[in-house]
Scaffold this motif. Sequence first.
Motif, short mmCIF file in Angstrom:
data_model
loop_
_atom_site.label_atom_id
_atom_site.label_comp_id
_atom_site.label_asym_id
_atom_site.label_seq_id
_atom_site.Cartn_x
_atom_site.Cartn_y
_atom_site.Cartn_z
N LEU A 192 0.83 -1.21 0.00
CA LEU A 192 0.00 0.00 0.00
C LEU A 192 0.86 1.26 0.00
N LEU A 193 1.85 1.30 0.88
CA LEU A 193 2.71 2.49 0.97
C LEU A 193 3.61 2.63 -0.26
N SER A 194 4.03 1.50 -0.84
CA SER A 194 4.88 1.56 -2.03
C SER A 194 4.15 2.21 -3.21
N ILE A 195 2.84 2.11 -3.22
CA ILE A 195 2.06 2.75 -4.29
C ILE A 195 2.31 4.26 -4.30
N LEU A 196 2.57 4.83 -3.13
CA LEU A 196 2.86 6.27 -3.08
C LEU A 196 4.09 6.61 -3.92
N THR A 197 5.07 5.71 -3.94
CA THR A 197 6.27 5.95 -4.75
C THR A 197 5.97 5.74 -6.22
N PHE A 198 5.29 4.62 -6.53
CA PHE A 198 5.07 4.27 -7.93
C PHE A 198 4.01 5.12 -8.62
N LEU A 199 3.21 5.85 -7.87
CA LEU A 199 2.27 6.80 -8.46
C LEU A 199 2.69 8.24 -8.20
N GLY A 200 3.35 8.48 -7.07
CA GLY A 200 3.77 9.84 -6.73
C GLY A 200 4.81 10.41 -7.68
N LEU A 201 5.82 9.60 -8.03
CA LEU A 201 6.85 10.12 -8.94
C LEU A 201 6.31 10.39 -10.34
N PRO A 202 5.52 9.48 -10.92
CA PRO A 202 4.95 9.83 -12.23
C PRO A 202 4.07 11.08 -12.17
N ALA A 203 3.27 11.19 -11.13
CA ALA A 203 2.42 12.38 -10.99
C ALA A 203 3.26 13.64 -10.85
N ALA A 204 4.38 13.55 -10.12
CA ALA A 204 5.30 14.70 -10.01
C ALA A 204 5.88 15.03 -11.38
N GLY A 205 6.23 13.99 -12.15
CA GLY A 205 6.74 14.21 -13.50
C GLY A 205 5.73 14.94 -14.37
N PHE A 206 4.46 14.56 -14.25
CA PHE A 206 3.41 15.24 -15.02
C PHE A 206 3.27 16.70 -14.56
N SER A 221 8.89 10.47 -18.71
CA SER A 221 9.37 9.65 -17.60
C SER A 221 8.20 9.16 -16.76
N GLY A 222 7.24 10.04 -16.52
CA GLY A 222 6.05 9.65 -15.77
C GLY A 222 5.27 8.55 -16.48
N LEU A 223 5.10 8.69 -17.79
CA LEU A 223 4.37 7.69 -18.56
C LEU A 223 5.11 6.35 -18.57
N VAL A 224 6.42 6.38 -18.80
CA VAL A 224 7.21 5.15 -18.84
C VAL A 224 7.16 4.45 -17.48
N MET A 225 7.29 5.23 -16.41
CA MET A 225 7.25 4.63 -15.08
C MET A 225 5.90 3.95 -14.83
N LEU A 226 4.82 4.59 -15.22
CA LEU A 226 3.49 3.99 -15.02
C LEU A 226 3.32 2.70 -15.82
N VAL A 227 3.79 2.69 -17.06
CA VAL A 227 3.66 1.49 -17.89
C VAL A 227 4.43 0.33 -17.25
#
Length: 188
Positions: free
Chosen positions: A112-126, A147-153
Motif C-alpha cells: 500500500l505504501l509503495s504505491i505512493l512511490t510508484f504513483l507519486g513520482l509519475p504524478a510529479a513528472g506530469f 518519464s512519468g508515462l514510462v514509469m506507469l507502464v
Amino acid sequence: PVFVLTALTEGATRADYHPLRHPVSSLALGPRGWVQVANFSVTGALYLGYAAGLRRAPRAEVGTRAGPILIGAAAVGLLGAAAFVTDPVSGYPPRTPSSPGDYTTFGALHDLLSILTFLGLPAAGFSFGRWFRRNGNRGWAIYSTGSGLVMLVFFGLASAAFSQVAVLVDFGGLFQRAAVTTGFAWLT
C-alpha cells in the motif's frame, strides 16, 4: 543512483535471487535484508529532504505546488517500504510459493505504501512537465512527462507479473527495475 546501485549489487550477490523475476523489495527478506531496508530508508529520507527544500523554494523557481508534495509522497512510500517488509513472491526466498499467499499486515502495508512511490513520482513528472511546457522549456516538459508515462507502464507490467500473470512473471523484477530507474533518474 545509490539506491539502484545498491539494489543491483545486492541482487547480484544473493543466492537464488533472480533480478529479472524478483522484486527489489524481496531483498529486504532474509539475513542480509537490513541492507535493502537501509537502502529504502536512506533514499526515502533524502527524497523527503528534497521535497521539503522544493516546498520552501520560491514558487517562481519550482513552478508547481503539487510537485514537491508528490515527491514527498514518494519519499513516504520508500520509508513505508523500509518500515514494513514485503511478503515473499515469485518463489523468493527459496522454499516459498511462487504465487503470493495470504497477505500479512506488514506485507499489505508495504504494498500500500509503495504505491505512493510508484504513483507519486509519475504524478510529479506530469506536474513538472506541465510547468516546463508553460514556461517554454519543451525538452524538459517532454522528458518529465515521458518519464512519468514510462514509469506507469512499467509499474503496471511489474504489478501484473507479481500477480503471477503467466507470460509476465519471469520479467517482473526487470519491469520494476525499469520503473524505478526511470523515475529515480528523472528525479535525479
